[in-house]
Scaffold this motif. Sequence first.
Motif, PDB file in Angstrom:
ATOM      1  N   LEU A 123      -6.848   9.285   4.343  1.00 44.83           N
ATOM      2  CA  LEU A 123      -6.607   8.432   5.501  1.00 44.83           C
ATOM      3  C   LEU A 123      -7.193   9.037   6.774  1.00 44.83           C
ATOM      4  O   LEU A 123      -7.151  10.244   6.970  1.00 44.83           O
ATOM      5  CB  LEU A 123      -5.110   8.208   5.682  1.00 44.83           C
ATOM      6  CG  LEU A 123      -4.366   7.591   4.500  1.00 44.83           C
ATOM      7  CD1 LEU A 123      -2.865   7.534   4.784  1.00 44.83           C
ATOM      8  CD2 LEU A 123      -4.904   6.209   4.189  1.00 44.83           C
TER       9      LEU A 123
ATOM     10  N   ALA B  68      -8.432   3.865   4.712  1.00 49.11           N
ATOM     11  CA  ALA B  68      -8.432   4.689   3.508  1.00 49.11           C
ATOM     12  C   ALA B  68      -9.849   5.044   3.107  1.00 49.11           C
ATOM     13  O   ALA B  68     -10.693   4.161   2.962  1.00 49.11           O
ATOM     14  CB  ALA B  68      -7.744   3.937   2.376  1.00 49.11           C
TER      15      ALA B  68
ATOM     16  N   LEU C 150      -3.454  -2.283   6.194  1.00 46.13           N
ATOM     17  CA  LEU C 150      -3.345  -0.866   6.548  1.00 46.13           C
ATOM     18  C   LEU C 150      -3.808  -0.646   7.981  1.00 46.13           C
ATOM     19  O   LEU C 150      -3.160   0.070   8.757  1.00 46.13           O
ATOM     20  CB  LEU C 150      -4.160  -0.023   5.565  1.00 46.13           C
ATOM     21  CG  LEU C 150      -3.938   1.482   5.598  1.00 46.13           C
ATOM     22  CD1 LEU C 150      -2.496   1.841   5.257  1.00 46.13           C
ATOM     23  CD2 LEU C 150      -4.897   2.175   4.630  1.00 46.13           C
TER      24      LEU C 150
ATOM     25  N   ARG D 146      -6.911  -3.329   2.926  1.00 50.50           N
ATOM     26  CA  ARG D 146      -7.540  -2.570   4.014  1.00 50.50           C
ATOM     27  C   ARG D 146      -7.156  -3.143   5.375  1.00 50.50           C
ATOM     28  O   ARG D 146      -6.877  -2.401   6.323  1.00 50.50           O
ATOM     29  CB  ARG D 146      -9.054  -2.557   3.849  1.00 50.50           C
ATOM     30  CG  ARG D 146      -9.514  -1.735   2.648  1.00 50.50           C
ATOM     31  CD  ARG D 146     -11.030  -1.640   2.544  1.00 50.50           C
ATOM     32  NE  ARG D 146     -11.427  -0.957   1.344  1.00 50.50           N
ATOM     33  CZ  ARG D 146     -11.374   0.366   1.162  1.00 50.50           C
ATOM     34  NH1 ARG D 146     -10.938   1.135   2.123  1.00 50.50           N
ATOM     35  NH2 ARG D 146     -11.768   0.903   0.019  1.00 50.50           N
TER      36      ARG D 146
ATOM     37  N   THR E  44      -0.752  10.544   3.098  1.00 52.30           N
ATOM     38  CA  THR E  44      -1.507  11.267   4.121  1.00 52.30           C
ATOM     39  C   THR E  44      -2.117  12.542   3.542  1.00 52.30           C
ATOM     40  O   THR E  44      -1.749  12.985   2.447  1.00 52.30           O
ATOM     41  CB  THR E  44      -0.611  11.635   5.313  1.00 52.30           C
ATOM     42  OG1 THR E  44       0.414  12.530   4.861  1.00 52.30           O
ATOM     43  CG2 THR E  44       0.011  10.393   5.948  1.00 52.30           C
TER      44      THR E  44
ATOM     45  N   ALA F 175      -3.574   4.358  -1.300  1.00 55.57           N
ATOM     46  CA  ALA F 175      -4.554   4.655  -0.255  1.00 55.57           C
ATOM     47  C   ALA F 175      -4.463   6.137   0.083  1.00 55.57           C
ATOM     48  O   ALA F 175      -3.387   6.644   0.419  1.00 55.57           O
ATOM     49  CB  ALA F 175      -4.278   3.812   0.991  1.00 55.57           C
ATOM     50  N   THR F 176      -5.601   6.827  -0.034  1.00 58.02           N
ATOM     51  CA  THR F 176      -5.661   8.256   0.278  1.00 58.02           C
ATOM     52  C   THR F 176      -6.870   8.522   1.161  1.00 58.02           C
ATOM     53  O   THR F 176      -7.647   7.624   1.448  1.00 58.02           O
ATOM     54  CB  THR F 176      -5.747   9.098  -1.013  1.00 58.02           C
ATOM     55  OG1 THR F 176      -6.860   8.647  -1.795  1.00 58.02           O
ATOM     56  CG2 THR F 176      -4.464   8.989  -1.838  1.00 58.02           C
TER      57      THR F 176
ATOM     58  N   LEU G 126      -9.299   3.754  -1.908  1.00 58.34           N
ATOM     59  CA  LEU G 126      -8.298   2.723  -2.155  1.00 58.34           C
ATOM     60  C   LEU G 126      -8.366   2.366  -3.630  1.00 58.34           C
ATOM     61  O   LEU G 126      -9.400   1.929  -4.124  1.00 58.34           O
ATOM     62  CB  LEU G 126      -8.583   1.488  -1.287  1.00 58.34           C
ATOM     63  CG  LEU G 126      -7.539   0.386  -1.316  1.00 58.34           C
ATOM     64  CD1 LEU G 126      -6.254   0.847  -0.625  1.00 58.34           C
ATOM     65  CD2 LEU G 126      -8.081  -0.858  -0.638  1.00 58.34           C
TER      66      LEU G 126
ATOM     67  N   ALA H 102       0.495   4.566   0.896  1.00 55.53           N
ATOM     68  CA  ALA H 102      -0.459   5.334   1.700  1.00 55.53           C
ATOM     69  C   ALA H 102       0.024   6.778   1.770  1.00 55.53           C
ATOM     70  O   ALA H 102       1.108   7.054   2.308  1.00 55.53           O
ATOM     71  CB  ALA H 102      -0.575   4.726   3.091  1.00 55.53           C
TER      72      ALA H 102
ATOM     73  N   ILE I  49       0.824  -1.206   0.000  1.00 53.35           N
ATOM     74  CA  ILE I  49       0.000   0.000   0.000  1.00 53.35           C
ATOM     75  C   ILE I  49       0.862   1.262   0.000  1.00 53.35           C
ATOM     76  O   ILE I  49       1.654   1.471   0.920  1.00 53.35           O
ATOM     77  CB  ILE I  49      -0.953   0.035   1.216  1.00 53.35           C
ATOM     78  CG1 ILE I  49      -1.831  -1.226   1.247  1.00 53.35           C
ATOM     79  CG2 ILE I  49      -1.821   1.279   1.198  1.00 53.35           C
ATOM     80  CD1 ILE I  49      -1.446  -2.209   2.309  1.00 53.35           C
TER      81      ILE I  49
END
Length: 183
Positions: A130, A102, A94, A91, A51, A127-128, A105, A49, A47
């Motif tokens: 968050l 997320a 994470l 998911r 932020t 992934a955004t 995703l 990810a 992922i």
Amino acid sequence: MNFTEKPISSKEVFKGHLINVEVQQVKTPEGNIAQREIVHHAPAVAILAITNDNKMLLEKQWRAPIAKTTLEIPAGKVDSRDQASVDHAARRELNEETRLQAGKLEKLSSFYTSVGCMDEYMTLYLATDLSPVTNALPKDQDEELVVKKVSLDEAQAMIASGEIEDAKTIMAIYYWQGMRANG
């Protein structure tokens, strides 16, 4: 040209928690006999990810095969908890590793991690949006992780200095760089 090898024999020589190892004797298209050592690994997810303040999450952890700590993006294998759903695994990982969820995703790519000896097939996600999880899942008992946030410039410098050496993480950083360059 036909590249397909034909297995003559196969023997499982190791069955473990994470991997199984098989040794095959094969006949090559040219008629030669060769040995193939194959590591079987469950499908996996990774992922990227990002932020809300435009930093990526990295995890510092010990990796026994190379006997040192690494900096990597969150990742893990698809297991029975996921009912073969790579989205669910992303998911879940994470949540377990970062305690974040997320809002969005997105699947970026899927790839084999080391085709010369392993059949592991990994799916990379972005992934955004968050936010902290409401129900934290149990962490894997054998994982000790420290999560840190870095900017794209910091991540690129960490690749250049050799601080980041993990292939999936380098791939994710270059993907992020491409996203930024393309708006």
